[in-house]
Design a protein around this motif. Sequence first.
Motif, short mmCIF file in Angstrom:
data_model
loop_
_atom_site.label_atom_id
_atom_site.label_comp_id
_atom_site.label_asym_id
_atom_site.label_seq_id
_atom_site.Cartn_x
_atom_site.Cartn_y
_atom_site.Cartn_z
N UNK A 250 3.22 9.63 0.25
CA UNK A 250 2.61 10.74 0.73
C UNK A 250 2.68 11.91 -0.31
N UNK A 255 7.26 13.80 -3.60
CA UNK A 255 6.69 12.61 -3.08
C UNK A 255 7.51 12.20 -2.30
N UNK A 256 6.90 11.54 -1.15
CA UNK A 256 7.72 10.69 -0.17
C UNK A 256 7.23 9.49 -0.34
N UNK A 257 8.00 8.33 -0.29
CA UNK A 257 7.50 6.89 -0.37
C UNK A 257 7.99 6.39 1.10
N UNK A 258 6.99 5.68 1.79
CA UNK A 258 7.31 5.15 2.92
C UNK A 258 7.07 3.55 2.87
N UNK A 259 8.31 2.91 3.16
CA UNK A 259 8.05 1.17 3.19
C UNK A 259 8.24 0.93 4.43
N UNK A 260 7.05 0.36 4.79
CA UNK A 260 6.83 -0.25 6.26
C UNK A 260 6.73 -1.70 6.01
N UNK A 261 7.74 -2.25 6.86
CA UNK A 261 7.72 -3.72 6.54
C UNK A 261 7.63 -4.33 8.02
N UNK A 307 2.84 3.23 13.87
CA UNK A 307 3.54 4.16 12.93
C UNK A 307 3.57 5.64 13.41
N UNK A 313 3.51 10.76 11.93
CA UNK A 313 3.04 10.98 10.53
C UNK A 313 1.86 10.14 10.33
#
Lengths: 361, 336
Positions: A250, A255-261, A307, A313
Amino acid sequence: MEGSRERTPHSGVVKRRSKSQSYRRSIRTCFGVASGLSLTPALTARRMNICRKAPRSQNITEKVKPEHLALLVKTEWQLSYVTPLYQFRHTQLKTYARQLSAFIAAEKQQGLAVEVGGLQNTFKVSFSVLQGLAETNDDPETVLIQVQSKPMFARQEDPPKTVWSGWLSCINGNPEYLQSLPKDFTCLPLFCSKGAEGLSSLVKSWLQRTFDCCFGPLDINQTTLQWLAALWTNCHMETNIQKLKMIWTLPVVPPLQVTYTVDSDDALELWRSTRESSAEKSRGAEDEVCIDFSEVTRFMQGLMSHFYRHFRVDLSAGELNQVSSALGSAKLNGKIKISSSRYLISIFSLLTECALLKMPI
Amino acid sequence: MDNLAKHLLQRLMRRIPASMLQSTLDKWGRLTAEKRKSLDFTQSKLTITQELVALCEESELTVKHITELEMIYVTENPNQGMWHTFQLLDPEDDAHSVELMQFKEQFKSHLSELKRNVSVKIKKHTDEAVWIRVAWGDGLSRPNHLKATYVVHYLQTPYVFVNALSSKNKPLLLQALTLSTKHQQIKAANLSGQKLTALRDLLMRQYQQVFPTKYPSPLPESDQSISKLRIEKVQAEASANRHRMAGETFGDGMLPALQSAFFQLETKFKDPTNEAMTQRDEPFICSVKFSSSNLLESLRHCASSGIASTPVTPLLSSIPLKGRNYFVITDNVPNA
């Protein structure tokens, strides 16, 4: 509307922050624009397939030698595209190997530092054909290039180590385009490389000079990453993909990292539910029917809305950077890894298509 | 100097970055000023290590002294490894009056009762934190100084931070802590990360809090704005509101540098456009990990820029409000 938000590459539409019906509808109407049409007027209009056959698990060990397959799978390759090669002959591979060796040696003498970790004595190049990967009659056979070397102080009996490898291929290339090329051109648009960057540049440089071609980076764009997410989930029907993992970034500071598993069974159910909602599709032979990109979009939106429900978000404000599963991983910066030879052909057909889209003419 | 002490010193020297060597050795004070001056810090680390080992041997230093040096280094550079937080619960009546000497005695005695052959060192740092170093042995072997556990506790607060604790020794350490601080229970606080300072600042609220006010801006005067100015005004208001809410949720100014938050989601899939999935009884299993060099600042920026809708969802606001970064979310308990 917020001017400060970045747009993702493929969405040409202004987004509303709340997840409502009109948000989704507006994506679909704009879809035509986002299909990745090549920009230059071409003799053959190449566009990203909107409809794609689901990848079937193929046992290609009968077509391709297992030792060749072992070279290709479970390794991360950096992708580039290359324009058609002029007067490339599959019969001249030994000559090419000699010429490339000499080229690398000459460049090294000129002081071009090729950092392969420690002093290297000589580089030995080999060109070979990876028979069996070409799918159609128009596809030229895949060519593998390997650079081996022995460290300076190695003993005689030590085997040389492969320090760089790369391969040129065309898998299920668009037949119209391939047939439209003039006679002397060989189209192997997908170039995969692994190893020291210095050697990659040298190999590309030599290929450019010798075959009058051009290289460029093949980024795996948002559309392709989404395709892979959906296709790999679809594969879960035949082969356990274990998990579907997606990484977004994002655009905030820092910076923001989003790990969506997502659990693979749940991802598959979601995927199936987005497919069932297409009225025209027959229930029975799911795998024979084409997958439409609109289904991929609905699948991704389903994931993003789940999400959003929890975190409020909007993931589409960011960029999808990576998709991975037990079958492999794909990154935005053009790195791909295939973990299972069963789906090698399907995935590389998709990548060949991406490479062909980059052809300037 | 026995072999263990030498080995320990060599290992420690590999850990300490060259830039910090001199200051750490100065603080240690076990070598005379003369000896310290004789070390040439411009040499390679390997050479300095060899010279240092020689100097320590001359001064007849032991394992005890080397562990002191390690403790000084770790105390000054706590943002390494993985710290896990625990919370003490159910204080007894006299819990708040436990002071340092009492705690030290009690902890050492409780721990040695629970396990033989442990080596414990306790020190109070300048910022009121009590640092404990535990090297674990057992009935048969000497304490293993190569894999020491570090514990940080602020007396009169319920929080304990632990680094490098094996599951075997966990119950012993936790019990000793509970007893010596006069509490009845201790539980995992679901907050972990590499930066101890970030975890501590988050829990102790040592960053600029913003308290919600009912009237954030002075009352507007009656205005005769024309339509264009009205649009800008509405946009500016919306933006100001987002900034305010972002600040209220996460804080102002520099925020503790928490680096990740993990959510295990086991909730049902609800989407009005997807009936098939919404009708499912089973939860949709997925996990989300947020990571950033400063997670709270990233989230605050998400809220102020509109990427995250305000008011901020309780899942995200729980990170600063509850001081935790590990959550399991099910339908029954929205904030487990």
